[in-house]
Design an enzyme around this catalytic site. Structure first.
Site, PDB file in Angstrom:
ATOM      1  N   GLU A  94     -20.882 -23.983  23.920  1.00 24.79           N
ATOM      2  CA  GLU A  94     -19.574 -24.051  23.497  1.00 24.79           C
ATOM      3  C   GLU A  94     -19.344 -24.227  21.813  1.00 24.79           C
ATOM      4  O   GLU A  94     -20.375 -24.861  21.539  1.00 24.79           O
ATOM      5  CB  GLU A  94     -18.719 -25.231  23.970  1.00 24.79           C
ATOM      6  CG  GLU A  94     -17.595 -24.660  24.840  1.00 24.79           C
ATOM      7  CD  GLU A  94     -16.480 -23.723  24.511  1.00 24.79           C
ATOM      8  OE1 GLU A  94     -16.663 -23.300  23.446  1.00 24.79           O
ATOM      9  OE2 GLU A  94     -15.231 -24.017  24.734  1.00 24.79           O
ATOM     10  N   ASP A  95     -18.460 -24.079  21.443  1.00 19.52           N
ATOM     11  CA  ASP A  95     -18.139 -24.071  19.780  1.00 19.52           C
ATOM     12  C   ASP A  95     -17.624 -25.663  19.826  1.00 19.52           C
ATOM     13  O   ASP A  95     -18.245 -26.209  18.880  1.00 19.52           O
ATOM     14  CB  ASP A  95     -17.313 -23.332  19.359  1.00 19.52           C
ATOM     15  CG  ASP A  95     -15.996 -23.135  20.071  1.00 19.52           C
ATOM     16  OD1 ASP A  95     -15.669 -23.692  21.345  1.00 19.52           O
ATOM     17  OD2 ASP A  95     -15.243 -22.080  19.847  1.00 19.52           O
ATOM     18  N   ASP A  98     -12.753 -30.528  22.922  1.00 15.90           N
ATOM     19  CA  ASP A  98     -11.665 -31.146  22.079  1.00 15.90           C
ATOM     20  C   ASP A  98     -11.082 -32.045  23.442  1.00 15.90           C
ATOM     21  O   ASP A  98     -11.677 -33.027  23.442  1.00 15.90           O
ATOM     22  CB  ASP A  98     -10.565 -29.906  21.951  1.00 15.90           C
ATOM     23  CG  ASP A  98      -9.323 -30.421  21.158  1.00 15.90           C
ATOM     24  OD1 ASP A  98      -9.562 -31.313  20.231  1.00 15.90           O
ATOM     25  OD2 ASP A  98      -8.258 -29.870  21.340  1.00 15.90           O
ATOM     26  N   PHE A 147      -8.273 -29.780  12.454  1.00 15.97           N
ATOM     27  CA  PHE A 147      -8.312 -28.452  12.973  1.00 15.97           C
ATOM     28  C   PHE A 147      -9.142 -27.747  12.202  1.00 15.97           C
ATOM     29  O   PHE A 147      -9.102 -27.666  10.792  1.00 15.97           O
ATOM     30  CB  PHE A 147      -7.058 -27.778  12.917  1.00 15.97           C
ATOM     31  CG  PHE A 147      -7.063 -26.439  13.838  1.00 15.97           C
ATOM     32  CD1 PHE A 147      -7.020 -26.603  15.100  1.00 15.97           C
ATOM     33  CD2 PHE A 147      -7.590 -25.319  13.352  1.00 15.97           C
ATOM     34  CE1 PHE A 147      -7.026 -25.513  16.150  1.00 15.97           C
ATOM     35  CE2 PHE A 147      -7.437 -24.125  14.057  1.00 15.97           C
ATOM     36  CZ  PHE A 147      -7.413 -24.348  15.455  1.00 15.97           C
ATOM     37  N   ARG A 160     -13.294 -16.512  11.732  1.00 23.74           N
ATOM     38  CA  ARG A 160     -14.346 -16.789  12.581  1.00 23.74           C
ATOM     39  C   ARG A 160     -15.608 -16.525  11.678  1.00 23.74           C
ATOM     40  O   ARG A 160     -16.823 -16.992  12.129  1.00 23.74           O
ATOM     41  CB  ARG A 160     -14.359 -15.774  13.605  1.00 23.74           C
ATOM     42  CG  ARG A 160     -13.182 -16.183  14.897  1.00 23.74           C
ATOM     43  CD  ARG A 160     -13.709 -15.372  15.868  1.00 23.74           C
ATOM     44  NE  ARG A 160     -12.469 -15.440  17.259  1.00 23.74           N
ATOM     45  CZ  ARG A 160     -12.383 -16.391  17.967  1.00 23.74           C
ATOM     46  NH1 ARG A 160     -12.768 -17.594  18.000  1.00 23.74           N
ATOM     47  NH2 ARG A 160     -10.941 -16.130  18.528  1.00 23.74           N
TER      48      ARG A 160
HETATM   49  P1  IMP Z   1     -10.418 -27.984  25.181  1.00 30.95           P
HETATM   50  O1  IMP Z   1      -9.973 -27.475  26.389  1.00 30.95           O
HETATM   51  O2  IMP Z   1      -9.233 -28.805  24.606  1.00 30.95           O
HETATM   52  O3  IMP Z   1     -11.703 -28.993  24.989  1.00 30.95           O
HETATM   53  O4  IMP Z   1     -10.544 -26.994  24.137  1.00 30.95           O
HETATM   54  C1  IMP Z   1     -11.354 -26.287  23.562  1.00 30.95           C
HETATM   55  C2  IMP Z   1     -11.217 -24.964  22.801  1.00 30.95           C
HETATM   56  O5  IMP Z   1      -9.959 -25.408  22.099  1.00 30.95           O
HETATM   57  C3  IMP Z   1     -12.305 -24.584  22.006  1.00 30.95           C
HETATM   58  O6  IMP Z   1     -13.225 -23.628  22.896  1.00 30.95           O
HETATM   59  C4  IMP Z   1     -11.426 -23.819  20.835  1.00 30.95           C
HETATM   60  O7  IMP Z   1     -11.428 -22.532  21.390  1.00 30.95           O
HETATM   61  C5  IMP Z   1     -10.384 -24.373  20.904  1.00 30.95           C
HETATM   62  N1  IMP Z   1     -10.341 -25.621  19.585  1.00 30.95           N
HETATM   63  C6  IMP Z   1     -10.060 -26.723  19.871  1.00 30.95           C
HETATM   64  N2  IMP Z   1     -10.096 -27.422  18.640  1.00 30.95           N
HETATM   65  C7  IMP Z   1     -10.301 -26.625  17.628  1.00 30.95           C
HETATM   66  C8  IMP Z   1     -10.694 -26.465  16.388  1.00 30.95           C
HETATM   67  O8  IMP Z   1     -10.292 -27.486  15.565  1.00 30.95           O
HETATM   68  N3  IMP Z   1     -10.527 -25.276  15.608  1.00 30.95           N
HETATM   69  C9  IMP Z   1     -10.381 -24.175  16.640  1.00 30.95           C
HETATM   70  N4  IMP Z   1     -10.318 -24.094  17.770  1.00 30.95           N
HETATM   71  C10 IMP Z   1     -10.350 -25.279  18.244  1.00 30.95           C
HETATM   72 MG    MG Z   2     -13.561 -21.723  22.261  1.00 22.31          MG
END
Ligand code: IMP
Ligand code: MG
Length: 170
Positions: A94-95, A98, A147, A160
Site C-alpha cells: 500500500e502507499d 490512514d 495530506f 502521482r
Molecule cells: P484509509 O482507508 O483511511 O487508511 O485510506 C487509505 C487511502 O486513502 C490510501 O490508499 C490513499 O489512497 C488515501 N489517502 C490517505 N491519506 C492520503 C494522503 O495524504 N494523500 C493521498 N492519498 C491519501
Molecule cells: Mg490507495
C-alpha cells in the site's frame, strides 16, 4: 511549489532497505503473491519488487477512492484480484495507511479466501489518523497528519508522477 517532505534519495534508500528485509524474510517461500492496491501503490511497488530476488507473482486490487459517497469505514472493491489466494503467502503493498479501513477490509478478505499468510508493506503511515488497528509488517516512513502527494499519491488524480513525497499546498 509544494514543500518536499521525503526526497527522492531518501525514498530510494528506504525502499532498498525494505526490499532487503522482505527478501530475507521470504527467502524460503515458493508461493509469494505480491498484491498492490491501485493506483497509489504502483510507483512504490515497482521500485520495491525490482529489488527482490525471491520468486513472486503480482496482482492488484482497486478499492473505492477518497471523496466518494461511500460511508466512512465502508470500503468498496472496484477491481478484484485475477489470481487465487488460497495457500499463497500474500504480501499486500500500500502507499499509505490512514484511518486503516481500506487495509482492514482487504486483510480480512484475503484471510477469508484462505491465504497461508498475509503481511502488509506500506510506504507511509499516518498513525495519528488511525481508527482501526492494522499491523504494518514493513513500514517505510511514519508521517504527521498532513495530506501528501507524489510517488503514486494523488490529489484529485494529479501529482502521482512526482518522484518525491510533498505536502499539498492548500
Ligand atoms: P484509509 O482507508 O483511511 O487508511 O485510506 C487509505 C487511502 O486513502 C490510501 O490508499 C490513499 O489512497 C488515501 N489517502 C490517505 N491519506 C492520503 C494522503 O495524504 N494523500 C493521498 N492519498 C491519501
Ligand atoms: Mg490507495
Amino acid at each position: 511549489m509544494h514543500q518536499t517532505l521525503i526526497a527522492r534519495e531518501d525514498l530510494e534508500r528506504r525502499v532498498t532497505e525494505l526490499a532487503a528485509d522482505i527478501d530475507r524474510d521470504y527467502q524460503d517461500c515458493e508461493n509469494l503473491l505480491c498484491i498492490g492496491v491501485l493506483k497509489g501503490s504502483v510507483f512504490f511497488m515497482v521500485d520495491l519488487l525490482k529489488q527482490l530476488q525471491v520468486p513472486l507473482a503480482v496482482d492488484f486490487f482497486q478499492t473505492a477512492s477518497y471523496g466518494s459517497d461511500t460511508e466512512p469505514g465502508e470500503v468498496r472493491i472496484r477491481k478484484d484480484l485475477d489470481l487465487a489466494v488460497r495457500g499463497k503467502h500474500v504480501l499486500l503493498i500500500e502507499d499509505i495507511v490512514d484511518t486503516g479501513f481500506t487495509l482492514r477490509t482487504i486483510l480480512d478478505l484475503l484471510k477469508f479466501r484462505g491465504a497461508a499468510s498475509v503481511k502488509l508493506c506500506a510506504l507511509l503511515d499516518k498513525p495519528s489518523r488511525r481508527q482501526i488497528d492494522v499491523p504494518i509488517d514493513y513500514r517505510g516512513f511514519a508521517i504527521e497528519d498532513k495530506f501528501v502527494i507524489g510517488y503514486g499519491l494523488d490529489y484529485d488524480e494529479r501529482y502521482r508522477n512526482l518522484p518525491y513525497i510533498a505536502v499539498l499546498e492548500e
